[in-house]
Enzyme design. Structure first.
Site, PDB file in Angstrom:
ATOM      1  CG  ASN A   1      -0.378  -0.061   2.497  1.00  0.00           C
ATOM      2  OD1 ASN A   1       0.635  -0.723   2.692  1.00  0.00           O
ATOM      3  ND2 ASN A   1      -0.933   0.643   3.440  1.00  0.00           N
TER       4      ASN A   1
ATOM      5  CB  THR B   1       0.380 -12.593   6.069  1.00  0.00           C
ATOM      6  OG1 THR B   1      -0.583 -12.449   5.047  1.00  0.00           O
ATOM      7  CG2 THR B   1       1.681 -13.073   5.475  1.00  0.00           C
TER       8      THR B   1
ATOM      9  CD  GLU C   1       7.475  -1.176  11.928  1.00  0.00           C
ATOM     10  OE1 GLU C   1       6.811  -0.305  11.341  1.00  0.00           O
ATOM     11  OE2 GLU C   1       7.926  -2.186  11.359  1.00  0.00           O
TER      12      GLU C   1
ATOM     13  CB  THR D   1      -4.557  -9.838  10.876  1.00  0.00           C
ATOM     14  OG1 THR D   1      -4.474  -8.452  11.219  1.00  0.00           O
ATOM     15  CG2 THR D   1      -4.705 -10.659  12.148  1.00  0.00           C
TER      16      THR D   1
ATOM     17  CD  GLU E   1       3.961  -2.223  13.563  1.00  0.00           C
ATOM     18  OE1 GLU E   1       2.788  -1.829  13.692  1.00  0.00           O
ATOM     19  OE2 GLU E   1       4.805  -2.147  14.473  1.00  0.00           O
TER      20      GLU E   1
ATOM     21  N   GLY F   1       1.932  -6.251   7.139  1.00  0.00           N
ATOM     22  CA  GLY F   1       1.017  -6.848   6.165  1.00  0.00           C
ATOM     23  C   GLY F   1      -0.276  -7.260   6.849  1.00  0.00           C
TER      24      GLY F   1
ATOM     25  CB  CYS G   1      -2.372   0.160   7.933  1.00  0.00           C
ATOM     26  SG  CYS G   1      -0.977   1.244   8.232  1.00  0.00           S
TER      27      CYS G   1
END
Ligand code: NAD
Length: 479
Positions: free
Chosen positions: A149, A229, A460, A227, A247, A225, A281
């Protein structure tokens, strides 16, 4: 047709298999380039080159690391136009937005370049008995996996702190948007990054990503990416005791109280709903409005959103571009059917859009606003990640919080009110890692970034990222 190559040991090469994957331009729906269909063999070669580079890189002075990372930032700035054009064609986002994101990608490198020089650790003095000091040492070779994205922005957000902290990196961009990561390889070489310090392996998640996550010599994984995954990655990495930063997805609420600055709340909500086609996101996809201003806000929102031009991402006047892939386009459209089946009333949009000429196979969806849905229905609890928002009224603060907190996600939220006491109370009770009060997407790169519940694990940004990419060791000396 242009062929993207892997960036390994400072050079460019195809996948060992020699197979390629088609890469689409979302604006036209047509194939315009190809990327390597890499697998575990390519990850192995990348790992060998990273391991070879590691001894020298971890001992490179923080000032030299600063200089190289800062140079990468300068080169990204210098190439803003060409990188932005590449990003827009690859991702479908408007060109003007891609230009902003390139500025922010450069900022990521510049920010963590300075972090390399400022990073420090603690000491703990046991008066007259002993002194402890803490070492924060680089981990070794780490893996960074990013989504489609905000391609270069999120890629650089991981790579920059990993390198600043003295690690070598194997990085995998999304197979849906590989172009700017490819161009970053050239920039790194030009900036003087030694061969093997950063290796970029392109390809599919279940092949390349999986090989990275399950490799015992890749010591940490920073992943952004979806949830599901993330769950899969955790199931492999956790039993190997790898350091893991996840994340993940979101379903963010915007809570709008009657005492808000109406115009600011309205304009920002338009942005937070539809910027980047709603594929951020942090976008707020659930608009929750106090009943006394609900009708006024809803009417004004529909009028504002009607003005957003959906169209060719390369045209300056387009506010909303194309959806990133056929698969994602189908997914977003399927949620429009779900919303209708759940009793949702479409106030605006609710359908795909056909463009003229060479764009007529492109993936475009009209900005969509839906009301009349239960707050715990699928449309209101599952991540759609497109230009689709719901709007619902609330009567009390408790009800607003119940609606806001009713999903499995907890990434970000916005609160609009002029009453600061109320804002603080709501911020404390909202289940999300980030709360914006009377603003949205205002980012200070020093602040902790991440989600709670199924939106992720770990943080992060700033020192959090530098700490993630280092291993802590306490040394105790008896006096
Ligand atoms: P995705 O999970 O499908 O893919 C993300 C990355 O993981 C890609 O590079 C992909 O190739 C790789 N991958 C896929 N399967 C893998 C596997 N088995 N092992 C290892 N790697 C694998 O996500 P996406 O569709 O690219 O991105 C959209 C999602 O990302 C949304 O859910 C969005 O909310 C989330 N996102 C979260 C943040 C955040 O900061 N929390 C930021 C941006 C996007």
């Amino acid at each position: 047709m242009q062929q993207i190559l892997n960036y390994i040991n400072g050079g460019f090469e195809p996948a060992k298999s020699r197979f390629f994957i088609d890469n689409f331009n979302p604006a036209t729906g047509k194939i315009y380039s190809q990327l390597p269909d890499s697998d575990a063999d390519d990850v192995e070669v990348a790992l060998e080159s990273a391991e070879k580079a590691y001894d020298a890189w971890r001992l490179t002075s923080s000032e030299d690391r600063f200089k190289i990372l800062n140079k990468i930032a300068e080169l990204i700035d210098l190439k803003n136009e060409s990188l932005a054009l590449a990003e827009s064609i690859d991702q479908g986002k408007p060109l003007w937005l891609a230009k902003n994101e390139m500025i922010r990608s450069a900022q990521n490198f510049r920010f963590f370049a300075t972090a390399a020089m400022q990073f420090a650790s603690e000491s703990h003095n046991m008066e007259g008995v002993a002194i402890n000091y803490t070492l924060r040492q680089s981990i070794g070779v780490v893996g960074c996996i990013s989504p489609w994205n905000l391609p270069l922005y999120l890629f650089s957000w991981k790579i920059a702190p990993a390198l600043a902290a003295g690690n070598c990196v194997i990085a995998k961009p999304s197979e849906i948007t590989p172009m700017t990561a490819y161009l970053l390889g050239e920039i790194c070489t030009e900036a003087g990054l030694p061969p093997g310090v950063l290796n970029i392996v392109h390809g599919l998640g279940p092949k390349v990503g999986n090989a990275m996550v399950s490799h015992p010599r890749i010591k940490a994984i920073s992943f952004t990416g979806g949830t599901s995954t993330g769950k899969h990655i955790a199931s492999i990495a956790a039993p190997m005791f790898k350091k893991l930063s996840l994340e993940l997805g979101g379903k963010n609420p915007n809570i709008i109280f009657a005492d808000c600055d109406f115009e600011k709340a309205l304009k920002t909500t338009v942005q937070s709903s539809f910027l980047n086609q709603g594929e951020i996101c942090l976008c707020g996809s659930r608009i929750i409005v106090e009943r006394s201003i609900y009708d006024k806000f809803k009417t004004a929102l529909v009028e504002e959103v009607k003005q957003l031009k959906v169209g060719n991402p390369l045209e300056n006047s387009s506010r909303v571009g194309a959806i990133v892939s056929q698969m994602h386009y189908d997914k977003v459209l399927s949620y429009l059917d779900i919303a209708k089946a759940e009793g949702g009333q479409i106030l605006l949009g609710g359908h795909a859009l056909k463009m003229e000429g060479e764009l007529n196979e492109g993936w475009y969806i009209a900005p969509t606003i839906i009301e009349n849905l239960a707050f715990d229905c699928r449309t209101n609890t599952e991540e759609i990640f497109g230009p689709v928002v719901t709007i619902s009224p609330f009567d009390t603060v408790e009800e607003a919080l119940q609606m806001a907190n009713c999903t499995e996600y907890g990434l970000a939220s916005t609160v609009w009110t002029q009453d600061l006491t109320k804002a603080h109370n709501v911020a404390a009770k909202i289940q999300s890692g980030i709360v914006w009060i009377n603003c949205w997407l205002l980012r200070d790169l020093r602040t902790p970034f991440g989600g709670v519940k199924q939106s992720g694990v770990g943080r992060e940004g700033g020192w959090e990222a530098m700490r993630f990419f280092t291993e802590t060791k306490n040394v105790c000396i008896k006096l």
